[in-house]
Design an enzyme around this catalytic site. Structure first.
Site, short mmCIF file in Angstrom:
data_model
loop_
_atom_site.label_atom_id
_atom_site.label_comp_id
_atom_site.label_asym_id
_atom_site.label_seq_id
_atom_site.Cartn_x
_atom_site.Cartn_y
_atom_site.Cartn_z
N VAL A 28 0.85 -1.19 0.00
CA VAL A 28 0.00 0.00 0.00
C VAL A 28 0.89 1.25 0.00
CG1 VAL A 28 -1.65 1.35 1.37
CG2 VAL A 28 -1.91 -1.13 1.21
N ALA A 59 4.54 4.01 2.95
CA ALA A 59 4.09 2.74 2.39
C ALA A 59 4.15 1.66 3.46
CB ALA A 59 4.99 2.34 1.22
N LYS A 60 3.55 0.55 3.20
CA LYS A 60 3.72 -0.65 4.03
C LYS A 60 3.31 -1.85 3.18
CE LYS A 60 5.03 -1.44 8.27
NZ LYS A 60 5.98 -0.60 9.02
N GLY A 61 3.83 -3.02 3.53
CA GLY A 61 3.46 -4.23 2.80
C GLY A 61 3.51 -5.42 3.71
N ASP A 110 10.40 -5.47 8.62
CA ASP A 110 9.43 -5.20 9.68
C ASP A 110 9.27 -6.53 10.42
OD1 ASP A 110 7.43 -2.89 10.47
OD2 ASP A 110 6.26 -4.71 10.57
#
Ligand code: NAD
Length: 427
Positions: free
Chosen positions: A71, A116-118, A157
């Site tokens: 995202v 962002a992050k995924g 992460d």
């Protein structure tokens, strides 16, 4: 998840409780700062979200299919930046919420990035190394159109690490035909990683603790600290504060906690944990259950494990003066107001744990320049940026009588809003 019900009022499938919590924080600060309504609406949702199917050949020859996400919340200030997590609770709402927090965090720290992050919904502890590598490579290739050193730069992460970043970098590089180290950060030093990256988040947290203790006049020669979580962030924070003369009275991990009101010997504890794999059983300490650790008497509490640890159920029982959030989202919005009423100061995650993304930025810059810095240089630059951001948040918080979380958000959001106004709306 909710269905889209109205064409003129934006809603999105990411609206889980988690995401709505981050949105409510934005709404609160938008109202406080009188943010333009149309700009506010644009910032309430991710810019883009990609959901992918990730089929993986398992070691026994069968094929299992996982769900992955990436995202981008906002890319006004530069390429999207944010971690990738492998965890069974990963979903579109969580990833979108964390992407939004990355936008505010990068803007607050003055980094030229969007948020962002995924992640992949998977129980990573059930996979072999080979399965994890194939999962990572297939996920990378499914989201490859979003990635690139000028477009989107992932980092580790939860349950991803240097090795994961090396696989992502290799998969991307093979697809574009040449080596592109700056497509990820948090990679091993031997393939373009930065000195100081591994310790950066804990170093930043420890820095914020020292700043907050001075700023809020905690009068003690050796302030007492409780740290929840003894992984990368928690252990480094404890080590650096112990070196600075603080008394670390309790720490915990997933198996339970330990307590010694006279202070734990952190270097010895680190050696013990690397041998035994847990903190319990350490000399000169008594065992304490995880739920009781948070309510122990101390000057500073550092939650550095998971999100959602300080809630309506326990906030009232906390016995500290300052909370410095090492983890992402450890305090629920309901708990936040209880803490405020109790006079407990919360140094928010988007400031306190921003040391990691700041040194990720240094890694990216060094990679683009092909010029590498010493660990001392990295740490000095980190202190400079953390110091500037801490000063700005504490000053605004005092001047405008805002909680530090709201002051930090206000700085981040106003920088994005200003950039959006200047860039205008295309077409
Ligand atoms: P990690 O996996 O190295 O360590 C997590 C620690 O928390 C481990 O000691 C684990 O045993 C412990 N833990 C897990 N569940 C627990 C529970 N219920 N009670 C007490 N302890 C528990 O992870 P990390 O990299 O140290 O990250 C910790 C937090 O910091 C996460 O929320 C992460 O998103 C956030 N964070 C990490 C970085 C980074 O650079 N590593 C950067 C920003 C934010």
């Amino acid at each position: 998840m909710v269905a889209v019900t109205s064409a003129d009022k934006p809603t999105m499938e990411c609206e889980t409780e988690h995401f709505l919590g981050a949105q409510r924080q934005l709404d609160e600060i938008a109202e406080e700062m009188g943010l333009d309504r149309e700009l506010h609406e644009r910032l309430r949702y991710p810019k883009r979200a990609l959901i992918v199917t990730v089929p993986v050949r398992m070691d026994d020859g069968s094929v299992k299919t996982f769900t992955g996400y990436r995202v981008h919340h906002d890319v006004t200030l530069g390429p999207a930046k944010g971690g990738i997590r492998f965890h069974p609770e990963v979903n579109l709402g969580e990833v979108s919420c964390l992407a939004m927090l990355m936008t505010w965090k990068c803007a607050l720290m003055g980094l030229p990035y969007g948020g962002a992050k995924g992640g992949i919904r998977v129980e990573p502890w059930k996979l072999t190394t080979g399965e994890t590598e194939r999962l990572t490579r297939r996920y990378t290739s499914e989201i490859i159109n979003l990635l690139g050193p000028d477009k989107d730069i992932p980092a580790p992460d939860m349950y991803t690490n240097e090795q994961t970043m090396a696989w992502i970098m290799d998969t991307y590089s093979i697809n574009v035909g040449h080596t592109v180290p700056s497509v990820v950060t948090g990679k091993p030093v031997s393939i373009g990683g930065s000195f100081g990256r591994t310790e950066a988040t804990g170093r930043g947290v420890a820095y914020c603790v020292r700043r907050a203790v001075n700023h809020f006049n905690i009068k003690s020669d050796a302030p007492k600290v409780v740290v929840q979580g003894f992984g990368n962030v928690g252990a480094v924070t404890a080590k650096l504060l112990h070196q600075a003369g603080y008394k670390i009275v309790a720490v915990s991990d997933v198996y339970g906690g330990i307590y010694n009101p006279d202070g734990l010997d952190i270097p010895r504890l680190m050696a013990y944990v690397s041998e035994m794999g847990k903190v319990q059983g350490f000399q000169d300490s008594q065992e304490v259950a995880n739920k009781d650790l948070l309510t122990l008497p101390c000057d500073v509490l550092v939650p550095a494990a998971l999100g959602g640890q300080i809630t309506e159920a326990n906030a009232d029982k906390l016995n500290c003066k300052i909370i410095v959030e090492g983890a992402n989202g450890p305090t629920t919005p309901e708990a936040d107001s209880i803490l405020h009423d109790k006079g407990i100061i919360v140094v928010p995650d988007i400031l306190a744990n921003a040391g990691g993304v700041t040194v990720s930025y240094f890694e990216w810059v060094q990679g683009m320049m092909h010029l590498f810095w010493s660990e001392d240089e990295v740490n000095q630059r980190l202190e400079q940026i953390m110091g500037r951001a801490c000063d700005q948040v504490l000053e605004l918080s005092t001047k405008s009588k805002l909680r530090p979380r709201m002051a930090a958000l206000r700085i981040g959001v106003s920088r994005i809003a200003e950039a959006k106004r200047l860039r205008g709306l295309y077409p």
